[in-house]
Write an enzyme that holds these catalytic residues in place. Sequence first.
Site, PDB file in Angstrom:
ATOM      1  N   LYS A 146       0.828  -1.218   0.000  1.00  0.00           N
ATOM      2  CA  LYS A 146       0.000   0.000   0.000  1.00  0.00           C
ATOM      3  C   LYS A 146       0.864   1.271   0.000  1.00  0.00           C
ATOM      4  O   LYS A 146       0.660   2.174  -0.802  1.00  0.00           O
ATOM      5  CB  LYS A 146      -0.924  -0.024   1.233  1.00  0.00           C
ATOM      6  N   ARG A 150      10.613   0.081   9.164  1.00  0.00           N
ATOM      7  CA  ARG A 150      10.962  -0.369  10.518  1.00  0.00           C
ATOM      8  C   ARG A 150      12.484  -0.289  10.649  1.00  0.00           C
ATOM      9  O   ARG A 150      13.211  -0.643   9.713  1.00  0.00           O
ATOM     10  CB  ARG A 150      10.507  -1.816  10.770  1.00  0.00           C
ATOM     11  N   GLU A 202      14.646   2.231  18.677  1.00  0.00           N
ATOM     12  CA  GLU A 202      13.847   3.435  18.958  1.00  0.00           C
ATOM     13  C   GLU A 202      12.992   3.317  20.213  1.00  0.00           C
ATOM     14  O   GLU A 202      12.549   4.327  20.772  1.00  0.00           O
ATOM     15  CB  GLU A 202      12.956   3.775  17.761  1.00  0.00           C
ATOM     16  N   HIS A 253       9.594   8.561  14.262  1.00  0.00           N
ATOM     17  CA  HIS A 253       8.442   7.707  13.929  1.00  0.00           C
ATOM     18  C   HIS A 253       7.154   8.538  13.839  1.00  0.00           C
ATOM     19  O   HIS A 253       6.174   8.248  14.524  1.00  0.00           O
ATOM     20  CB  HIS A 253       8.299   6.593  14.977  1.00  0.00           C
TER      21      HIS A 253
HETATM   22  P1  NAI Z   1       1.858  -3.829   2.869  1.00  0.00           P
HETATM   23  O1  NAI Z   1       1.677  -5.134   3.566  1.00  0.00           O
HETATM   24  O2  NAI Z   1       0.729  -3.241   2.105  1.00  0.00           O
HETATM   25  O3  NAI Z   1       3.123  -3.924   1.883  1.00  0.00           O
HETATM   26  C1  NAI Z   1       4.312  -4.546   2.223  1.00  0.00           C
HETATM   27  C2  NAI Z   1       4.934  -5.068   0.941  1.00  0.00           C
HETATM   28  O4  NAI Z   1       6.234  -5.572   1.237  1.00  0.00           O
HETATM   29  C3  NAI Z   1       4.134  -6.229   0.303  1.00  0.00           C
HETATM   30  O5  NAI Z   1       3.863  -5.953  -1.061  1.00  0.00           O
HETATM   31  C4  NAI Z   1       5.070  -7.424   0.463  1.00  0.00           C
HETATM   32  O6  NAI Z   1       4.949  -8.352  -0.625  1.00  0.00           O
HETATM   33  C5  NAI Z   1       6.422  -6.720   0.454  1.00  0.00           C
HETATM   34  N1  NAI Z   1       7.500  -7.543   0.966  1.00  0.00           N
HETATM   35  C6  NAI Z   1       7.459  -8.575   1.850  1.00  0.00           C
HETATM   36  N2  NAI Z   1       8.680  -9.108   2.022  1.00  0.00           N
HETATM   37  C7  NAI Z   1       9.526  -8.395   1.228  1.00  0.00           C
HETATM   38  C8  NAI Z   1      10.911  -8.467   0.959  1.00  0.00           C
HETATM   39  N3  NAI Z   1      11.666  -9.387   1.525  1.00  0.00           N
HETATM   40  N4  NAI Z   1      11.445  -7.571   0.066  1.00  0.00           N
HETATM   41  C9  NAI Z   1      10.672  -6.635  -0.537  1.00  0.00           C
HETATM   42  N5  NAI Z   1       9.342  -6.532  -0.319  1.00  0.00           N
HETATM   43  C10 NAI Z   1       8.772  -7.396   0.549  1.00  0.00           C
HETATM   44  O7  NAI Z   1       2.368  -2.819   3.994  1.00  0.00           O
HETATM   45  P2  NAI Z   1       2.292  -1.220   3.994  1.00  0.00           P
HETATM   46  O8  NAI Z   1       1.000  -0.773   4.567  1.00  0.00           O
HETATM   47  O9  NAI Z   1       2.698  -0.718   2.671  1.00  0.00           O
HETATM   48  O10 NAI Z   1       3.414  -0.877   5.086  1.00  0.00           O
HETATM   49  C11 NAI Z   1       4.788  -1.118   4.843  1.00  0.00           C
HETATM   50  C12 NAI Z   1       5.530  -0.957   6.155  1.00  0.00           C
HETATM   51  O11 NAI Z   1       5.498   0.434   6.536  1.00  0.00           O
HETATM   52  C13 NAI Z   1       4.893  -1.678   7.365  1.00  0.00           C
HETATM   53  O12 NAI Z   1       5.309  -3.003   7.438  1.00  0.00           O
HETATM   54  C14 NAI Z   1       5.384  -0.858   8.533  1.00  0.00           C
HETATM   55  O13 NAI Z   1       6.569  -1.464   9.013  1.00  0.00           O
HETATM   56  C15 NAI Z   1       5.708   0.505   7.942  1.00  0.00           C
HETATM   57  N6  NAI Z   1       4.898   1.572   8.508  1.00  0.00           N
HETATM   58  C16 NAI Z   1       5.549   2.660   9.063  1.00  0.00           C
HETATM   59  C17 NAI Z   1       4.842   3.696   9.615  1.00  0.00           C
HETATM   60  C18 NAI Z   1       5.512   4.911  10.186  1.00  0.00           C
HETATM   61  O14 NAI Z   1       4.859   5.739  10.841  1.00  0.00           O
HETATM   62  N7  NAI Z   1       6.807   5.102   9.974  1.00  0.00           N
HETATM   63  C19 NAI Z   1       3.365   3.653   9.672  1.00  0.00           C
HETATM   64  C20 NAI Z   1       2.786   2.496   9.005  1.00  0.00           C
HETATM   65  C21 NAI Z   1       3.539   1.491   8.472  1.00  0.00           C
END
Ligand code: NAI
Length: 339
Positions: free
Chosen positions: A154, A232, A261, A293
């Site tokens: 996403k 992360r 963190e 964060h």
């Molecule tokens: P999502 O689940 O929609 O997308 C994650 C993508 O990473 C998926 O397409 C998955 O196939 C891919 N993926 C899995 N393993 C992988 C690998 N080894 N190499 C490359 N891609 C891989 O998650 P979304 O909503 O896009 O969030 C991504 C990350 O953002 C979350 O896991 C979270 O850690 C982080 N996040 C950080 C926030 C902040 O405030 N800094 C807030 C919300 C999320």
Amino acid sequence: MRIAVFNTKPYDQRFLEAANAAHGFELVFLEAHLGERTATLAQGCEAICTFVNDPLPAATLEVLHGLGVRLIALRCAGFNQVDLKAADRLGMTVARVPAYSPFAVAEHAVALILTLNRCIHRAYNRVREGNFQLEGLLGFDLYGKTVGVIGTGKIGAIFANIMRGFGTQVLAYDPYPNPDLTAVEYVTLEELLRQSDVVSLHCPLTPLTQHLMDSSRLALLKRGAMLVNTSRGALIDTPAAIGALKSGQIGALALDVYEEEGDLFFENLSNAVIQDDVFSRLLTFPNVLITGHQAFFTREALENIARTTLQNIAAFSSGAGELHRVELERVAPVPAPSA
Ligand code: NAI
């Protein structure tokens, strides 16, 4: 139903109370982080509500289970802080907010890139001190550059589309390519690292992606590339990144997350001596920009987090409605670099 809300900040309370008007749950707001000892504050509660930096290892889950807690309602998307196997063994439900505002995080990543590239953070301070010199503020045009996106779920997909708007070429790596993302070129991780001027991390943290950016992958980066992490902290081996900054291999580093963190972020430590020497070293680089964060921190995101968290609790308590139960994420092993 009574719910212990751990690690509450005033803004959490405001948004959760507003969303709770539709449900009328008894919310017990606690400033304490969740830990093995503070877990007992959930006495008399069937559910707890926690945030990203509230660890939920087996020992804490067992204490909570003993108190009668059956639902862990995470008010975040990531769930790497939860021992899911232990929760499953204890029959506890773990729910999360899968998407509250992917735009907030993607836009923050872009803000970090623009700020760091054009040295806005340094220019702001200079101008306030009457220093209008430009030396040291030189940036580069994003137009025509290559941006690598690791993880095109996403957030990564939105980020990729925004970067396309700047006239960049976008390369992507994801073991599960996003069929809706047509304006990018999927390549191997190694190709992405070798060709990108800016690399942004948007994959989840799992045992398979821990230290994804270790010294061997940092060595594959184009010399002087910018690395951005809003995902992360532990996706990057921080001491290795410090080495790469010192040698000039990384040209600029933007972080909204940091692997240790938990002891720092979300608190006012301006009168304390920071004990984390690795973090302190990062702060000394002129080409490192860190936010605490805050990528998720928009009005829209907080409204969505509060609404979905209470919907999860309502669905658990009534057995009806959508419950965003944590499922095992689609992850794949990261291929080892061949060079
Ligand atoms: P999502 O689940 O929609 O997308 C994650 C993508 O990473 C998926 O397409 C998955 O196939 C891919 N993926 C899995 N393993 C992988 C690998 N080894 N190499 C490359 N891609 C891989 O998650 P979304 O909503 O896009 O969030 C991504 C990350 O953002 C979350 O896991 C979270 O850690 C982080 N996040 C950080 C926030 C902040 O405030 N800094 C807030 C919300 C999320």
